[in-house]
Scaffold this motif. Sequence first.
Motif, PDB file in Angstrom:
ATOM      1  N   THR A  31      -4.110   3.377   7.047  1.00  0.00           N
ATOM      2  CA  THR A  31      -5.351   2.826   6.952  1.00  0.00           C
ATOM      3  C   THR A  31      -4.967   1.469   7.697  1.00  0.00           C
ATOM      4  O   THR A  31      -4.331   0.908   7.844  1.00  0.00           O
ATOM      5  CB  THR A  31      -5.824   2.579   5.738  1.00  0.00           C
ATOM      6  N   ARG A  32      -6.288   0.970   8.208  1.00  0.00           N
ATOM      7  CA  ARG A  32      -6.331  -0.266   8.834  1.00  0.00           C
ATOM      8  C   ARG A  32      -7.488  -1.112   8.138  1.00  0.00           C
ATOM      9  O   ARG A  32      -8.420  -0.473   7.968  1.00  0.00           O
ATOM     10  CB  ARG A  32      -6.511  -0.253  10.362  1.00  0.00           C
ATOM     11  N   ASP A  33      -7.314  -2.364   7.989  1.00  0.00           N
ATOM     12  CA  ASP A  33      -8.615  -3.194   7.657  1.00  0.00           C
ATOM     13  C   ASP A  33      -9.364  -3.828   8.814  1.00  0.00           C
ATOM     14  O   ASP A  33      -9.316  -3.257   9.836  1.00  0.00           O
ATOM     15  CB  ASP A  33      -8.146  -4.383   7.009  1.00  0.00           C
ATOM     16  N   MET A  34     -10.364  -4.415   8.459  1.00  0.00           N
ATOM     17  CA  MET A  34     -11.474  -4.956   9.552  1.00  0.00           C
ATOM     18  C   MET A  34     -10.762  -5.557  10.622  1.00  0.00           C
ATOM     19  O   MET A  34     -11.181  -5.539  11.879  1.00  0.00           O
ATOM     20  CB  MET A  34     -12.448  -5.911   9.075  1.00  0.00           C
ATOM     21  N   GLU A  35      -9.725  -6.343  10.393  1.00  0.00           N
ATOM     22  CA  GLU A  35      -8.852  -7.014  11.596  1.00  0.00           C
ATOM     23  C   GLU A  35      -8.128  -6.277  12.006  1.00  0.00           C
ATOM     24  O   GLU A  35      -6.806  -6.821  12.970  1.00  0.00           O
ATOM     25  CB  GLU A  35      -8.302  -8.280  11.002  1.00  0.00           C
ATOM     26  N   GLY A  36      -7.759  -5.061  11.696  1.00  0.00           N
ATOM     27  CA  GLY A  36      -6.736  -3.890  12.137  1.00  0.00           C
ATOM     28  C   GLY A  36      -5.377  -4.008  11.654  1.00  0.00           C
ATOM     29  O   GLY A  36      -4.367  -3.303  12.226  1.00  0.00           O
TER      30      GLY A  36
END
Length: 255
Positions: A221-226
């Motif tokens: 999984t990755r957040d909005m900033e990668g």
Amino acid sequence: MEYTQLRSGILIRRYKRFLADVRLASGEEVVAHCPNTGSMRAVNVPGSRVWLSPSRNPARKLAWTWEWIELPMPGAPPALASIHTGRANDWVEEALGAGRIAELAGYTTLKREAKVEGARLDFRLASAGQTTHVEVKQVTLREEDGHGYFPDAVSERGRRHLESLATRVALGERAVLLFCVAHTGIDAVAPAAHLDPAYADTLRRVAAQGVEVLAYGVSVTRDMEGMPGQAILTRRLRVDLERQPPSACVNVTRE
């Protein structure tokens, strides 16, 4: 596995096998531990975005460990590849416990680093009189044809592990080679005959003798900033023992 407190940066260089210079997003340049002793073919790419984890040991000389690198994928979003070879067995153990590796489900006991005659294999599983030995190999080499390959350099140690697995089969036990694919852009795995023909030949031979060969890939999984977050082994991948690698590939040095 949940990744927290990662710091992003740009890889400057990897050197002396265990060291990597990274420029953090703040502009600070740090020396990080590189927990990968192999050739790191195709994942040692200066200028790429990387992520480091902080050390919890105040006595350790290096405060950071290189965990991930982001790699371009033609016609697709960038892929993530794990640099830390020590994570593979943790992902596999968690997946075994959760029953996500269907071919290895139903066992009641698990032992890591199980000793056998002349070797130490990553896992020994047992249940109802059946014993299964599992050797795990992390795959991060993605060649120009889009396939994953193992090994990324000549690996005599890896070949000896294959022979140990074949010995377990000859003794009436079950033996499995599990490719843990730590590159989100790899969907199939083949032996790297262009880098280590002896390993490829041995793998095909022991598979014919009854050693099972599986491949599972990590999902991240990755957040909005990668930023990488949770990484788990979920993707059942194809293994093609007869695939011929790209002719353009060249040999690399012994691991």
